[in-house]
Design a protein around this motif. Structure first.
Motif, PDB file in Angstrom:
ATOM      1  N   PRO A 118       0.813  -1.231   0.000  1.00  0.00           N
ATOM      2  CA  PRO A 118       0.000   0.000   0.000  1.00  0.00           C
ATOM      3  C   PRO A 118       0.842   1.275   0.000  1.00  0.00           C
ATOM      4  N   GLN A 119       2.086   1.182   0.482  1.00  0.00           N
ATOM      5  CA  GLN A 119       2.919   2.366   0.562  1.00  0.00           C
ATOM      6  C   GLN A 119       3.588   2.648  -0.784  1.00  0.00           C
ATOM      7  N   GLY A 120       3.970   3.907  -0.967  1.00  0.00           N
ATOM      8  CA  GLY A 120       4.716   4.284  -2.157  1.00  0.00           C
ATOM      9  C   GLY A 120       3.821   4.786  -3.272  1.00  0.00           C
ATOM     10  N   GLU A 121       4.439   5.534  -4.193  1.00  0.00           N
ATOM     11  CA  GLU A 121       3.701   6.078  -5.319  1.00  0.00           C
ATOM     12  C   GLU A 121       3.613   5.030  -6.426  1.00  0.00           C
ATOM     13  N   ILE A 122       2.404   4.811  -6.898  1.00  0.00           N
ATOM     14  CA  ILE A 122       2.142   3.762  -7.885  1.00  0.00           C
ATOM     15  C   ILE A 122       1.279   4.326  -9.012  1.00  0.00           C
ATOM     16  N   THR A 123       1.603   3.929 -10.236  1.00  0.00           N
ATOM     17  CA  THR A 123       0.718   4.161 -11.366  1.00  0.00           C
ATOM     18  C   THR A 123       0.070   2.829 -11.733  1.00  0.00           C
ATOM     19  N   VAL A 124      -1.231   2.774 -11.696  1.00  0.00           N
ATOM     20  CA  VAL A 124      -1.946   1.562 -12.091  1.00  0.00           C
ATOM     21  C   VAL A 124      -2.152   1.591 -13.601  1.00  0.00           C
ATOM     22  N   ILE A 125      -1.781   0.509 -14.274  1.00  0.00           N
ATOM     23  CA  ILE A 125      -2.040   0.384 -15.715  1.00  0.00           C
ATOM     24  C   ILE A 125      -3.077  -0.711 -15.906  1.00  0.00           C
ATOM     25  N   VAL A 126      -4.226  -0.341 -16.440  1.00  0.00           N
ATOM     26  CA  VAL A 126      -5.300  -1.309 -16.690  1.00  0.00           C
ATOM     27  C   VAL A 126      -5.200  -1.743 -18.148  1.00  0.00           C
TER      28      VAL A 126
END
Length: 250
Positions: free
Chosen positions: A94-102
């Protein structure tokens, strides 16, 4: 006893062949259904109609070579399946910066297919739990589709309450390689995190991670389970697809 075990094994191979070919009754047919069915049918014949002892003695060397090749192929396939499973289990914290790619999938009219809906659900759950995360809806328009897969993904997320400014769209891609290549370009252009979570089926995660890595992204999995009657064929289809990606140097 040995004959009974052979018979059971042969019947099991035929049953698995029928399982792999089940989607054909719904108009779905691809290589991931065909090659396992052929292999299982050959195994069924070998088990249900074993060679006579005199024939085996005449062609013993050839039998050993063929059996060795078959064992090698099955071992390689099993190893790829294990790696695919491990990749699917590599989920982001849950931590950290994430870009979700669908990653896109078939759209029926303006509604997502069963597989695409699962990918949207996986992205939605993560975005709701991580309000600072953004996502890229990726997918062009395939034959027979009237809207792009990216727009379908975006619309579904908007309907469920995800803010518009958290959704970027990539609507030109026609393959997994292009999904990740074009999404990576958006990430660089917009200054988004290069640590990405890929929302797609579990079977898809390994190949997607290969393409992501070669586009400078660090990928983890937002994997989802494939509907039971489609899963075997799609898992099997990934084996030659992964081999092709590696041979082409992706």
């Amino acid at each position: 006893m040995k004959a009974t075990l052979r018979r059971i094994g042969g019947i099991l191979c035929l049953a698995l062949t029928a399982y792999f070919l089940l989607p054909a009754t719904m108009g779905i047919l691809h290589w991931g259904m065909i090659w396992p069915s052929v292999l299982l049918h050959i195994l069924a014949i070998m088990l249900l109609r074993p060679h006579r002892p005199d024939r085996v003695r005449r062609h013993r060397t050839l039998c050993h070579v063929l059996n060795g090749c078959l064992c090698l192929v099955l071992s390689a396939i099993a190893a790829v399946f294990v790696l695919m499973g491990l990749r699917a289990a590599d989920r982001p914290s849950p931590q950290g910066e994430i870009t979700v790619i669908v990653l896109g999938c078939q759209v029926n009219g303006t509604e997502p297919s069963v597989m695409l809906q699962s990918r949207i659900d996986a992205a939605y759950d993560y975005l709701m739990q991580n309000p600072d995360a953004v996502c890229i809806a990726s997918g062009g328009m395939d034959d027979g589709e009237i809207i792009t897969e990216a727009s379908c993904i975006r619309d579904q997320l908007l309907l469920r309450g995800i803010e518009e400014n958290r959704i970027y769209t990539e609507d030109r891609s026609g393959s997994t390689a292009e999904n990740l290549s074009f999404s990576a370009a958006i990430i660089r252009e917009k200054g988004l995190p290069t640590h990405v979570a890929i929302a797609s089926d579990n079977f898809h995660q390994m190949r997607a991670a290969i393409f992501a890595r070669n586009n400078g992204l660090h990928a983890q999995s937002l994997g989802c389970c494939t509907v039971w009657y489609l899963a075997p064929g799609y898992w099997a289809r990934e084996v030659p697809a992964i081999a092709a990606a590696m041979i082409r140097g992706y």
